[in-house]
Design a protein around this motif. Structure first.
Motif, PDB file in Angstrom:
ATOM      1  N   UNK A 188       0.837  -1.203   0.000  1.00 44.28           N
ATOM      2  CA  UNK A 188       0.000   0.000   0.000  1.00 44.28           C
ATOM      3  C   UNK A 188       0.874   1.256   0.000  1.00 44.28           C
ATOM      4  N   UNK A 189       1.944   1.220   0.846  1.00 47.94           N
ATOM      5  CA  UNK A 189       2.857   2.373   0.885  1.00 47.94           C
ATOM      6  C   UNK A 189       3.556   2.554  -0.458  1.00 47.94           C
ATOM      7  N   UNK A 190       3.943   1.425  -1.055  1.00 45.34           N
ATOM      8  CA  UNK A 190       4.595   1.509  -2.366  1.00 45.34           C
ATOM      9  C   UNK A 190       3.652   2.088  -3.408  1.00 45.34           C
ATOM     10  N   UNK A 191       2.387   1.656  -3.355  1.00 48.21           N
ATOM     11  CA  UNK A 191       1.405   2.187  -4.304  1.00 48.21           C
ATOM     12  C   UNK A 191       1.195   3.682  -4.085  1.00 48.21           C
ATOM     13  N   UNK A 192       1.135   4.088  -2.798  1.00 43.40           N
ATOM     14  CA  UNK A 192       0.991   5.520  -2.510  1.00 43.40           C
ATOM     15  C   UNK A 192       2.202   6.291  -3.011  1.00 43.40           C
ATOM     16  N   UNK A 193       3.389   5.701  -2.767  1.00 42.21           N
ATOM     17  CA  UNK A 193       4.616   6.366  -3.212  1.00 42.21           C
ATOM     18  C   UNK A 193       4.653   6.483  -4.730  1.00 42.21           C
ATOM     19  N   UNK A 194       4.265   5.385  -5.407  1.00 43.80           N
ATOM     20  CA  UNK A 194       4.245   5.417  -6.873  1.00 43.80           C
ATOM     21  C   UNK A 194       3.217   6.420  -7.392  1.00 43.80           C
ATOM     22  N   UNK A 195       2.045   6.453  -6.701  1.00 42.69           N
ATOM     23  CA  UNK A 195       1.011   7.409  -7.115  1.00 42.69           C
ATOM     24  C   UNK A 195       1.500   8.843  -6.923  1.00 42.69           C
ATOM     25  N   UNK A 196       2.165   9.108  -5.779  1.00 44.55           N
ATOM     26  CA  UNK A 196       2.701  10.441  -5.525  1.00 44.55           C
ATOM     27  C   UNK A 196       3.788  10.785  -6.541  1.00 44.55           C
ATOM     28  N   UNK A 197       4.637   9.781  -6.834  1.00 48.25           N
ATOM     29  CA  UNK A 197       5.684  10.010  -7.839  1.00 48.25           C
ATOM     30  C   UNK A 197       5.073  10.301  -9.201  1.00 48.25           C
ATOM     31  N   UNK A 198       3.976   9.573  -9.524  1.00 51.15           N
ATOM     32  CA  UNK A 198       3.292   9.822 -10.797  1.00 51.15           C
ATOM     33  C   UNK A 198       2.695  11.226 -10.826  1.00 51.15           C
TER      34      UNK A 198
END
Length: 277
Positions: A188-198
């Motif tokens: 979930x944190x990775x997905x949030x991080x990827x979403x924020x990076x996107x």
């Protein structure tokens, strides 16, 4: 767990299997296979009576001997159900390694003399190559060590092994659930991080687009100013050309006035007007 449950049942009926090897453990088919202990023809009652009347058991099979504890190969045959516990330890060790004990183990001495005293070598030391192959921290390494005790009184019973394995299985299940939750949290944190990076990347792209648009507008404005300057320069050049033409005409007129040509039309007209005057 299935094997220790089977051994617990056998031992609860005052029996010893006496030949617990991989060849005598079958797996059922299906999505969740179960282990079954087979070939109880060598089983013997703890009171010394052979339950199947096959006579005195002799271990002529080298492979079977590799799963036997020290007391089983002695002439006295002073063994009990802890024999199966030892065999279970060797069986688990073979399952972890993916292969059974080597036949070369039979050539390894069981005794050593220290100061003239004949001492029995610990089975863990005799089976050091196999035992050391199990990584430290493996949840079953401690159980294997206890099962391979030379002194049968120090080995756990099948029932104790079953309870211990149930505890380990529960701990592994809890650990697996915790790891599963931790993994899900990390994902979930990775997905949030990827979403924020996107989002950051999209914002960066939008910012670059705005900068490019502003630069293009400035370039367009500069091009307009340059075009206007070119037009003004062209007009100035035309004015200069006209001024140059006027100057040349003025020079010619001045020259003609100072040095009149008697044959020119202007001079003749000027003279005619003068004579009339």
């Amino acid at each position: 767990l299935d094997i220790t449950a089977g051994l617990t049942w056998i031992h609860s009926h005052e029996m010893v299997h006496r030949c617990l090897t991989p060849q005598h453990v079958f797996l059922t088919s299906g999505k969740q296979p179960r282990a079954k202990i087979a070939d109880v023809s060598t089983s013997m009652g703890l009171r010394g009576k052979n339950l199947f009347s096959v006579g005195n058991l002799t271990y002529t099979d080298l492979y079977t001997l590799l799963y036997m504890p020290p007391e089983a190969v002695k002439r006295t045959h002073d063994y009990d159900n802890k024999l199966d516990v030892f065999s279970f330890g060797v069986l688990v060790l073979a399952a972890i390694r993916g292969k059974g004990p080597s036949g070369e183990l039979m050539s390894v001495e069981r005794y050593e003399r220290v100061d003239g005293v004949r001492n029995e070598i610990p089975e863990v030391e005799r089976r050091k190559e196999d035992f050391d192959a199990v990584l430290e921290g493996h949840p079953l390494k401690g159980i294997i060590r206890k099962c391979l005790e030379n002194d049968k009184t120090r080995r756990p019973s099948a029932a104790q092994l079953h309870v211990k394995l149930l505890s380990i299985a529960e701990q592994e299940r809890i650990h697996h659930e915790e790891n599963k939750d931790h993994t899900a949290c990390c994902l979930a944190r990775c997905e949030d991080t990827l979403a924020q990076a996107d989002r950051d990347q999209q914002e960066m792209i939008a910012s670059k687009d705005r900068l490019l648009t502003a630069n293009n507008e400035r370039l367009t404005e500069k091009d307009g100013l340059l075009e206007k300057a070119r037009k003004q320069l062209a007009e100035k050049e035309k004015l200069l050309e006209k001024q140059k033409h006027y100057m040349e005409g003025a020079k010619d007129f001045a020259h003609a006035t100072r040095h009149p040509n008697p044959f020119s039309f202007a001079t003749r007209k000027s003279r005619k007007s003068l004579s009339g005057w």
